[in-house]
Design a protein around this motif. Structure first.
Motif, PDB file in Angstrom:
ATOM      1  N   LYS A   1      10.189   7.544  -1.186  1.00 28.05           N
ATOM      2  CA  LYS A   1      10.054   8.947  -1.556  1.00 28.05           C
ATOM      3  C   LYS A   1       8.702   9.167  -2.226  1.00 28.05           C
ATOM      4  CE  LYS A   1      15.002   9.786  -2.259  1.00 28.05           C
ATOM      5  NZ  LYS A   1      16.050  10.196  -3.239  1.00 28.05           N
ATOM      6  N   ASP A   2       8.145  10.355  -2.025  1.00 26.44           N
ATOM      7  CA  ASP A   2       6.869  10.720  -2.639  1.00 26.44           C
ATOM      8  C   ASP A   2       5.765   9.736  -2.258  1.00 26.44           C
ATOM      9  OD1 ASP A   2       5.327  12.461  -4.198  1.00 26.44           O
ATOM     10  OD2 ASP A   2       5.458  11.135  -5.943  1.00 26.44           O
ATOM     11  N   ASN A   3       5.769   9.316  -0.984  1.00 26.79           N
ATOM     12  CA  ASN A   3       4.727   8.388  -0.541  1.00 26.79           C
ATOM     13  C   ASN A   3       3.410   9.152  -0.354  1.00 26.79           C
ATOM     14  OD1 ASN A   3       4.348   9.038   2.536  1.00 26.79           O
ATOM     15  ND2 ASN A   3       6.570   8.949   2.222  1.00 26.79           N
TER      16      ASN A   3
ATOM     17  N   TRP B   1       0.821  -1.203   0.000  1.00 27.70           N
ATOM     18  CA  TRP B   1       0.000   0.000   0.000  1.00 27.70           C
ATOM     19  C   TRP B   1       0.858   1.255   0.000  1.00 27.70           C
ATOM     20  CZ3 TRP B   1      -4.596   1.189  -1.401  1.00 27.70           C
ATOM     21  CH2 TRP B   1      -5.310   2.255  -0.848  1.00 27.70           C
ATOM     22  N   LEU B   2       1.958   1.240   0.749  1.00 28.48           N
ATOM     23  CA  LEU B   2       2.837   2.396   0.809  1.00 28.48           C
ATOM     24  C   LEU B   2       3.717   2.538  -0.428  1.00 28.48           C
ATOM     25  CD1 LEU B   2       4.048   2.357   4.527  1.00 28.48           C
ATOM     26  CD2 LEU B   2       2.402   3.907   3.479  1.00 28.48           C
ATOM     27  N   SER B   3       3.832   1.475  -1.199  1.00 26.04           N
ATOM     28  CA  SER B   3       4.706   1.527  -2.372  1.00 26.04           C
ATOM     29  C   SER B   3       4.037   2.178  -3.579  1.00 26.04           C
ATOM     30  CB  SER B   3       5.142   0.113  -2.754  1.00 26.04           C
ATOM     31  OG  SER B   3       4.056  -0.638  -3.304  1.00 26.04           O
ATOM     32  N   ILE B   4       2.723   2.416  -3.502  1.00 25.50           N
ATOM     33  CA  ILE B   4       2.006   3.016  -4.633  1.00 25.50           C
ATOM     34  C   ILE B   4       2.389   4.487  -4.757  1.00 25.50           C
ATOM     35  CG2 ILE B   4      -0.270   3.502  -5.612  1.00 25.50           C
ATOM     36  CD1 ILE B   4      -1.346   1.236  -3.799  1.00 25.50           C
ATOM     37  N   PRO B   5       2.811   4.947  -5.916  1.00 24.52           N
ATOM     38  CA  PRO B   5       3.199   6.355  -6.068  1.00 24.52           C
ATOM     39  C   PRO B   5       2.067   7.313  -5.702  1.00 24.52           C
ATOM     40  CG  PRO B   5       3.910   5.064  -7.964  1.00 24.52           C
ATOM     41  CD  PRO B   5       3.023   4.167  -7.149  1.00 24.52           C
ATOM     42  N   LYS B   6       2.439   8.433  -5.149  1.00 25.21           N
ATOM     43  CA  LYS B   6       1.466   9.401  -4.664  1.00 25.21           C
ATOM     44  C   LYS B   6       0.531   9.880  -5.757  1.00 25.21           C
ATOM     45  CE  LYS B   6       1.236  13.841  -2.222  1.00 25.21           C
ATOM     46  NZ  LYS B   6       2.041  14.915  -1.577  1.00 25.21           N
ATOM     47  N   GLU B   7       1.046  10.049  -6.963  1.00 18.71           N
ATOM     48  CA  GLU B   7       0.226  10.653  -8.025  1.00 18.71           C
ATOM     49  C   GLU B   7      -0.910   9.740  -8.478  1.00 18.71           C
ATOM     50  OE1 GLU B   7       4.008   8.967  -9.943  1.00 18.71           O
ATOM     51  OE2 GLU B   7       3.451  10.129  -8.167  1.00 18.71           O
ATOM     52  N   ILE B   8      -0.850   8.456  -8.164  1.00 16.42           N
ATOM     53  CA  ILE B   8      -1.936   7.559  -8.553  1.00 16.42           C
ATOM     54  C   ILE B   8      -2.567   6.875  -7.349  1.00 16.42           C
ATOM     55  CG2 ILE B   8      -0.968   7.136 -10.837  1.00 16.42           C
ATOM     56  CD1 ILE B   8      -0.007   4.405  -9.790  1.00 16.42           C
ATOM     57  N   HIS B   9      -2.160   7.249  -6.148  1.00 19.63           N
ATOM     58  CA  HIS B   9      -2.665   6.585  -4.953  1.00 19.63           C
ATOM     59  C   HIS B   9      -4.120   6.979  -4.679  1.00 19.63           C
ATOM     60  CE1 HIS B   9      -2.749   4.850  -0.946  1.00 19.63           C
ATOM     61  NE2 HIS B   9      -1.583   4.313  -1.191  1.00 19.63           N
ATOM     62  N   PRO B  10      -4.974   6.024  -4.286  1.00 15.34           N
ATOM     63  CA  PRO B  10      -6.387   6.343  -4.044  1.00 15.34           C
ATOM     64  C   PRO B  10      -6.645   7.130  -2.768  1.00 15.34           C
ATOM     65  CG  PRO B  10      -6.069   3.994  -4.496  1.00 15.34           C
ATOM     66  CD  PRO B  10      -4.725   4.588  -4.242  1.00 15.34           C
ATOM     67  N   PHE B  11      -5.637   7.357  -1.927  1.00 16.09           N
ATOM     68  CA  PHE B  11      -5.869   7.978  -0.623  1.00 16.09           C
ATOM     69  C   PHE B  11      -6.579   9.319  -0.743  1.00 16.09           C
ATOM     70  CE2 PHE B  11      -4.117  10.890   2.693  1.00 16.09           C
ATOM     71  CZ  PHE B  11      -4.845  10.393   3.757  1.00 16.09           C
TER      72      PHE B  11
END
Length: 226
Positions: A162-164, A45-55
């Motif tokens: 980085k960029d998490n 879950w933390l490895s997903i890049p921020k720009e595509i993360h569903p959070f």
């Protein structure tokens, strides 16, 4: 960090097979202890890049899930804004030979500026889940004794890239995870509906802003990809 339980309803599963669909809580699915699957999930879950993360906005991704060689990780239902309309809907297609990791209501905590001891992690990890009530259904049938699928992991080290998506400084941190999750065996081909069912047993005393529970719904298409 707030995460919510997901419930399962399946149109392709008979009542007689409900108990056979879920790995028992004391088992070691695919050779890994049940509670350790929660750690593996959060590392993914933390490895997903921020720009595509569903959070920040889970609705911007039609279907977002991780596919390992034998396990599909469903997205954590956490969202940054609890005022967003719910349910949040996904439409997903997965192979019929994959096991499914279904994250439930989770509390993930790690050392930071305010959490500095293991006692702090324990208090953090158990601050929300006791105040929630949830049920899981498969093909409209209730999974009995859902509490048996509640786990607290051992302490572990988590690596923030980085960029998490949560803007934590990159690096390792000591962490603890408490929650409910299921490891589901491969579902038969066909359409399955996955729907959240969660409510409050009582208001959260620590933070009234957290007294909201968004819901999730998946339309899951299980297909043969061979």
């Amino acid at each position: 960090m707030i995460c919510l339980l997901v419930s399962v309803l399946s149109t392709g599963t008979s009542k007689a097979t409900i108990g056979n669909l879920i790995y028992p809580p004391l088992s070691n699915p695919l050779g890994i202890p049940y509670k350790d699957w929660g750690i593996k999930f959060f590392q993914w879950w933390l490895s997903i890049p921020k720009e595509i993360h569903p959070f920040s906005d889970p609705s911007r991704v039609n279907c977002f899930m991780g596919m390992g060689e034998s396990v599909v990780f469903f997205p954590d239902p956490i969202i940054s804004d609890l005022n967003k309309p719910t349910p949040i809907n996904y439409d997903c297609t997965i192979p019929s030979d994959r096991n499914i990791f279904l994250p439930g209501m989770l509390e993930f905590c790690n050392y930071d500026k305010t959490l500095k001891t293991d006692e702090d992690l324990q208090a953090c990890a158990h601050k929300r889940n006791p105040f929630a009530h949830h049920d899981i259904f498969i093909d409209g049938q209730k999974v009995e004794n859902i509490k048996q699928f509640s786990f607290t992991t051992n302490y572990f080290n988590i690596t923030y890239p980085k960029d998490n998506p949560f803007d934590y400084p990159p690096g390792k941190s000591r962490a603890l995870l408490d929650g409910t999750w299921l490891m589901i065996k491969p579902l038969p081909p066909g359409d399955h509906v996955i729907e959240e069912k969660i409510s409050q047993k009582m208001p959260l005393p620590q933070d009234q802003a957290l007294n909201k529970f968004p819901s999730m719904k998946y339309l899951l298409h299980v297909v043969n990809w061979h």
